[in-house]
Write an enzyme that holds these catalytic residues in place. Structure first.
Site, short mmCIF file in Angstrom:
data_model
loop_
_atom_site.label_atom_id
_atom_site.label_comp_id
_atom_site.label_asym_id
_atom_site.label_seq_id
_atom_site.Cartn_x
_atom_site.Cartn_y
_atom_site.Cartn_z
CB SER A 151 43.72 62.31 80.53
OG SER A 151 44.68 62.90 81.90
CG ASP A 386 50.02 56.38 81.41
OD1 ASP A 386 50.32 57.40 82.52
OD2 ASP A 386 49.12 57.06 81.25
CG HIS A 389 46.57 58.18 82.61
ND1 HIS A 389 47.15 58.56 81.90
CD2 HIS A 389 45.63 59.35 82.72
CE1 HIS A 389 47.48 60.12 81.37
NE2 HIS A 389 45.99 60.20 82.07
#
Length: 417
Positions: A151, A386, A389
């Site tokens: 990702s 998070d 990311h």
């Protein structure tokens, strides 16, 4: 006598003027012999002038400042500092990129600050050009770029797609983002395609039915199934790393397969080494180095833990003394195996420069299981923030700026000196 004196004075004046003219001529010729350095991107000149004249510019330095008279022998685009450059950044707006995923659209998701978008990486001993989406499109005219990995490489693919998409009319682009395993951006007028293939391990993760269960088998000696689509690309960008570090319920495999034998337990470093060797063999066997440039991107740092938690951070780390080094055991193995690949391979070593950017993560302005975090969930950042990311526009744009610079340096290693 008076006439003779007058003539003498005229000759003296003539000699003096001739001498001065000679001196001026010598100075002119000396100046003409010196090369005139002209930047082929005029906007860069304006940017540098603005940076040098502004008292509000902030530099976050990775090491000592550049010496004004030093002539570098080599341009290392990864050695430098972060410069606050609100006039030139961000390079695009999230509104310019309608296919940007909710996971990384921090402004659309309610993030109140935006300075994290306005930092530029300045290489120390390199006269690097300002990124130009149109110049990169020309560079990639008639070419295919393949981005493969997890990702975080999808994060980089979205960035690159937006950087290019924002430079062309929307009607002249083809976008396919609904397939989680394969995403495509194409600039029709340039015949340029940028694809992403989901493969977090680079080797095959097989779902195998056994009795009433479905087991996830990570086949260390078998390249990812999507590899059949990789050949023919002009540029390849690979990564792996984060998924190997997951533990407990987050671990993706039930068993590891090596040489036909299943292992429920194996040292992660040993397993990672076998998988990377499988990938390296595939590259050596399937890539034509006269056509394809292969990059491997280093691991993207996380900012977790008490000393460097990303939650509510709006400014980068000031210097390296504030940084907790992100050095998982897989890093040394990656660098070793990359060095053993037979074909020329470029290392996109973004880890260190990214470690400063504690401010640039999606934090609580993101999604969980496909849905935006609720206000209640945002109130529990220790669970939902998070710190892996990155927001877009944001840090991955810098990774792609450096990719652009490395493609230029491939043609001329002295281009930025």
């Amino acid at each position: 006598m008076e006439a003779s004196s007058l003539v003498s004075r005229k000759w003296t004046l003539c000699i003096i003027l001739s001498f001065l003219g000679f001196i001026l001529l010598v100075c002119y010729l000396d100046h003409a012999r010196k090369p005139m350095l002209v930047d082929d991107l005029p906007a860069q000149v304006n940017r540098i002038a603005a940076i040098n004249s502004s008292s509000t510019d902030i530099l976050l330095q990775g090491s000592k400042a550049r010496g004004t008279n030093r002539v570098p022998e080599k341009c290392d685009v990864f050695d430098g500092q972060w410069v606050y450059d609100p006039e030139a950044y961000p390079l695009y707006s999230s509104s310019d990129c309608p296919f940007l995923s909710d996971q990384v659209s921090c402004q659309n998701n309610g993030r109140p600050d935006s300075d994290y978008q306005r930092w530029r990486w300045q290489a120390r001993n390199c006269n690097t050009p300002r990124f130009s989406g149109r110049a990169m499109l020309e560079m990639l005219r008639g070419k295919r770029v393949v981005v493969v990995g997890d990702s975080l490489n999808r994060n980089q693919w979205e960035s690159l797609a937006c950087l290019l998409y924002s430079q062309i009319p929307p009607t002249r682009a083809y976008i396919s983002v609904n397939d989680a395993l394969h995403k495509v951006f194409q600039a029709k007028d340039y015949n340029c395609t940028v694809e992403f293939f989901w493969s977090p391990f680079l080797v095959e993760l097989e779902n195998r039915k056994q009795r009433k269960k479905v087991l996830n088998i990570l086949k260390l000696g078998t390249i990812s199934d999507s590899a059949k689509h990789w050949p023919g690309a002009d540029v390849m960008v690979f990564n792996t790393g984060h998924w190997w570090l997951h533990k407990g319920k987050l671990k993706a495999w039930d068993f590891l397969e090596k040489e036909g034998t299943l292992f429920e337990d194996m040292d992660v470093e040993d397993a990672f080494k076998v998988a990377m060797q499988t990938w390296a063999k595939w590259v050596d066997s399937n890539v034509n180095p006269s056509k394809t440039t292969v990059f491997f991107r280093s691991i993207s740092p996380e900012h977790k833990g008490e000393k460097q938690w990303c939650y509510n951070r709006t400014q980068p780390h000031i210097d390296e003394s504030n940084i907790v080094q992100f050095t998982p055991p897989t890093t040394a193995l990656i660098e070793k195996i990359i060095g053993e690949v037979k074909i020329p391979l470029k290392y996109l070593n973004i880890t260190r420069l990214s470690q400063y950017r504690v401010d640039a993560h999606t934090s609580v302005y993101t999604v969980r299981r496909g849905k935006l975090l609720t206000d209640q969930q945002r109130g529990k950042p220790n669970i939902y923030a998070d710190c892996s990311h990155w927001c877009l526009p944001g840090l991955p744009d810098t990774w792609n700026e450096i990719l652009y610079q490395m493609l230029i340096l491939q043609q001329d290693t002295t281009a930025f000196l």
